[in-house]
Design an enzyme around this catalytic site. Structure first.
Site, short mmCIF file in Angstrom:
data_model
loop_
_atom_site.label_atom_id
_atom_site.label_comp_id
_atom_site.label_asym_id
_atom_site.label_seq_id
_atom_site.Cartn_x
_atom_site.Cartn_y
_atom_site.Cartn_z
N LYS A 179 81.92 -3.14 -22.75
CA LYS A 179 81.60 -2.73 -24.03
C LYS A 179 82.85 -1.88 -24.73
O LYS A 179 83.00 -0.78 -24.73
CB LYS A 179 80.39 -1.70 -23.98
CG LYS A 179 79.89 -1.48 -25.42
CD LYS A 179 79.35 -0.04 -25.82
CE LYS A 179 80.47 0.90 -26.03
NZ LYS A 179 81.29 0.86 -27.13
N GLY A 231 87.68 7.53 -22.52
CA GLY A 231 87.43 8.02 -24.00
C GLY A 231 87.58 9.52 -24.26
O GLY A 231 88.38 9.88 -23.24
N SER A 232 86.71 10.05 -25.00
CA SER A 232 86.76 11.39 -25.48
C SER A 232 86.31 12.27 -24.37
O SER A 232 85.25 11.80 -23.74
CB SER A 232 86.30 11.75 -26.78
OG SER A 232 85.02 11.36 -26.91
N THR A 233 86.52 13.41 -24.34
CA THR A 233 85.87 14.55 -23.23
C THR A 233 84.50 14.71 -23.77
O THR A 233 83.69 14.75 -22.90
CB THR A 233 86.96 15.93 -23.43
OG1 THR A 233 88.29 15.38 -22.66
CG2 THR A 233 86.08 16.75 -22.38
N ALA A 235 82.32 12.54 -25.01
CA ALA A 235 81.51 11.47 -24.65
C ALA A 235 81.42 11.44 -22.96
O ALA A 235 80.63 11.16 -22.55
CB ALA A 235 82.11 10.02 -25.28
N GLY A 236 82.62 11.89 -22.65
CA GLY A 236 82.71 11.71 -21.03
C GLY A 236 81.90 12.89 -20.34
O GLY A 236 81.23 12.69 -19.18
N GLU A 383 93.06 18.36 -29.04
CA GLU A 383 93.68 16.88 -28.98
C GLU A 383 93.49 16.40 -30.62
O GLU A 383 92.54 16.29 -30.99
CB GLU A 383 92.90 16.08 -28.20
CG GLU A 383 93.54 14.88 -28.02
CD GLU A 383 92.70 13.94 -27.19
OE1 GLU A 383 91.42 13.63 -27.03
OE2 GLU A 383 93.57 13.18 -26.35
P1 NAD Z 1 84.90 8.08 -27.69
O1 NAD Z 1 84.73 8.93 -26.84
O2 NAD Z 1 84.59 8.37 -29.16
O3 NAD Z 1 84.54 6.43 -27.46
C1 NAD Z 1 85.15 5.63 -26.62
C2 NAD Z 1 84.12 4.66 -25.99
O4 NAD Z 1 83.01 5.40 -25.53
C3 NAD Z 1 83.70 3.74 -27.13
O5 NAD Z 1 83.41 2.48 -26.62
C4 NAD Z 1 82.50 4.34 -27.72
O6 NAD Z 1 81.51 3.61 -28.30
C5 NAD Z 1 81.84 4.87 -26.20
N1 NAD Z 1 80.88 5.97 -26.44
C6 NAD Z 1 81.18 7.12 -27.29
N2 NAD Z 1 80.14 8.11 -26.88
C7 NAD Z 1 79.45 7.70 -25.80
C8 NAD Z 1 78.22 8.07 -24.91
N3 NAD Z 1 77.65 9.18 -25.27
N4 NAD Z 1 77.70 7.04 -24.19
C9 NAD Z 1 78.40 6.25 -23.81
N5 NAD Z 1 79.38 5.40 -24.65
C10 NAD Z 1 79.83 6.24 -25.62
O7 NAD Z 1 86.60 7.91 -27.73
P2 NAD Z 1 87.58 7.14 -29.06
O8 NAD Z 1 87.73 7.98 -30.19
O9 NAD Z 1 87.26 5.82 -29.19
O10 NAD Z 1 89.04 7.41 -28.02
C11 NAD Z 1 89.85 8.47 -28.23
C12 NAD Z 1 89.49 9.20 -26.96
O11 NAD Z 1 89.92 8.69 -25.58
C13 NAD Z 1 90.74 10.34 -26.76
O12 NAD Z 1 89.96 11.50 -26.62
C14 NAD Z 1 91.67 10.22 -25.84
O13 NAD Z 1 92.28 11.16 -25.31
C15 NAD Z 1 90.67 9.34 -24.93
N6 NAD Z 1 91.54 8.76 -23.97
C16 NAD Z 1 92.01 8.85 -22.57
C17 NAD Z 1 92.56 8.18 -21.79
C18 NAD Z 1 92.47 8.40 -20.42
O14 NAD Z 1 93.04 7.40 -19.51
N7 NAD Z 1 92.60 9.59 -19.96
C19 NAD Z 1 93.21 6.95 -22.23
C20 NAD Z 1 93.02 6.56 -23.69
C21 NAD Z 1 92.09 7.47 -24.45
#
Ligand code: NAD
Length: 477
Positions: A179, A231-233, A235-236, A383
């Protein structure tokens, strides 16, 4: 293969299917803000269908293959990604603004290299692991695929971050529902094209672009066995909570705020020469970007001058131009967010470069340097995910380490010293999952991931295969 910018359908169960959601969206080009593509978006029913297809595939044709047959298919998948790499990398630069020089590597070459690596690794695994028991019996220790994987990815390094999940998953014998987010949904279909070209059985790879709701549905879906998220902390944490409740394994690669620690004996010419690559990769939209620059008080003015001059000289422009060092950000929202940090920076320190609003087409933000920043300033803690660097003075090594570790994150970091021993000693005191000495480079052979709020688990290297396998002990007499 359909036109790369025209992807109105989803890829589910080996076929192109119109989204049941009925949703399609225009994809906008980062450097102009204008629509250049059409993307199908998944809804809940599409997600469910993709999971069902992935389950059928794992219970059927994919598990029926031998490990060698699967590995050969993963290698064919790698070859198909390689053939498409040049076009895919240009597509990503249009979607998210990544300078093409970087995109050619991380979106053009890395996907096939990573897929090939895991294909080889799986093929080389010992077929039989038979261990003696203390009482004279034997135990067969098996490594089996964990099952259906939900791979949820961000837009910043869309190809590399997806293949860091897809490749080990496929090599381990899992099936995947990928996704991607809408911003970089178009390029994700390169994996569908490659699955078709490699002859992967239907349902082994499914691609369903969507937003947070579709991601959340996947994470909680009863048909999913493992979650792989970048993704972001924020969402993580939400995903980790859900995975914890379901006792479902999850790999979480999250945010960062890494340091570039300049020791007193650092070679500042080297620091300046590598600054763009290490502190501002992908226009600062990089989780491990070393955006907190720690400068010794004794050389503070020199560092401020070197960093400011280097950033002021960066060429900002069209991401498709090979000379461009800084391109636009991924979206208007992201531009607004980063600009608000640039404004904040002016109140939390002294801006030496940038800071002013970008006027004109595209989602550009001028690279910005803010100096005299306090360790607890928001610009030093949060960040930004854009081209904004903070320079902080430190008194001595203990002070530098204390500032470096005064962060909720723990992803990357670099130490600059002409004495590698000293560099290693300082690096050893920084609390992160990865760190560099006069260098910082992710690569296939070494695990990547964070500690603290930067995540759980590792990707890449042999360690990157483990989360997709579960061991089972079969006790024999
Ligand atoms: P985001 O968390 O908004 O979204 C990432 C993905 O998760 C997207 O596909 C989004 O649709 C999905 N998503 C969002 N909330 C969700 C939830 N509650 N449940 C399930 N899926 C969900 O992040 P972003 O803005 O797209 O990306 C930037 C972030 O990613 C930054 O914080 C960056 O540091 C992080 N990142 C981390 C790494 C790493 O390897 N540590 C690498 C690249 C980016």
């Amino acid at each position: 293969m359909s036109d790369l910018t025209d992807r109105p359908d989803l890829f589910v169960d080996g076929r192109w299917v119109a989204p049941r959601s009925g949703r399609r969206t225009a994809v906008r080009e980062a450097s102009t803000g204008l629509a250049f593509g059409l993307l199908g978006l998944a809804g809940p029913e599409d997600v469910d269908e993709a999971v069902r297809a992935a389950r059928r595939a794992i219970e059927g044709p994919w598990s029926a293959l031998s490990r060698a047959e699967r590995a050969a298919m993963v290698r064919a998948f790698a070859a198909a990604l390689r053939a498409a790499g040049k076009e895919t990398s240009a597509l990503v630069s249009r979607e998210n603004g990544m300078p093409i020089r970087l995109s050619r590597i991380v979106n053009g070459l890395a996907p096939s290299a990573i897929a090939g690596y895991y294909g080889d690794l799986a093929a080389a695994e010992e077929e039989v692991d038979l261990r003696p028991s203390p009482t004279g019996g034997r135990t067969l220790v098996q490594r089996r695929p964990v099952g259906v994987v939900a791979a949820i990815t961000p837009w910043n390094y869309p190809q590399a971050l997806a293949v860091m999940k897809l490749a080990p998953a496929l090599a381990a014998g899992c099936t995947v529902v990928l996704k991607p987010p809408p911003e970089t949904g178009l390029d994700a279909f390169a994996f569908a094209d490659a699955a078709i070209a490699a002859g992967l059985p239907a349902g082994v790879v499914n691609v369903v672009p969507g937003g947070r709701e579709e991601g959340a549905r996947l994470v909680a879906h009863p048909g999913v066995d493992k979650v792989a998220f970048t993704g972001s902390t924020g969402a993580g944490r939400a995903i980790g909570e859900m995975a914890g409740r379901l006792l479902r394994p999850a790999t979480l690669e999250l945010g960062g705020k890494s340091v570039s620690l300049i020791a007193e004996d650092a070679d500042l010419d080297l620091v300046a020469a590598r600054l763009a690559e290490i502190s501002l990769p992908n226009n600062g939209q990089t989780c491990h970007a070393a955006t907190r620059i720690l400068a010794p008080r004794s050389r503070y003015a020199e560092v401020v001058e070197a960093v400011s001059e280097t950033v002021a000289a960066l060429s900002v422009g069209d991401p498709l131009d090979p000379a461009t060092e800084i391109g636009p950000l991924v979206s208007e929202d992201q531009q607004r967010r980063v600009e608000s940090y640039a404004e904040l920076a002016a109140t939390e320190g002294r801006v030496t470069v940038g800071g002013e609003r970008h006027v004109g087409a595209g989602w550009f933000v001028r690279p910005t340097v803010v100096v005299d920043v306090q360790r607890d300033a928001r610009i030093a803690q949060e960040e930004v995910f854009g081209p904004v660097l903070a320079v902080l003075p430190y008194e001595d090594e203990d002070d530098a380490i204390s500032i470096a570790n005064d962060s909720e994150f723990g992803l990357g970091g670099v130490v600059w010293s002409q004495d590698e021993e000293r560099g290693l000693r300082l690096a050893g005191r920084i609390d992160t999952g990865t760190v560099g000495v006069n260098h910082y480079e992710l690569h296939i052979n070494a695990p990547f991931g964070g500690v603290k709020a930067s995540g759980l688990g590792r990707e890449l290297g042999p360690e990157g295969l483990d989360p997709y396998l579960v061991t089972r002990s079969v006790y024999l007499r």
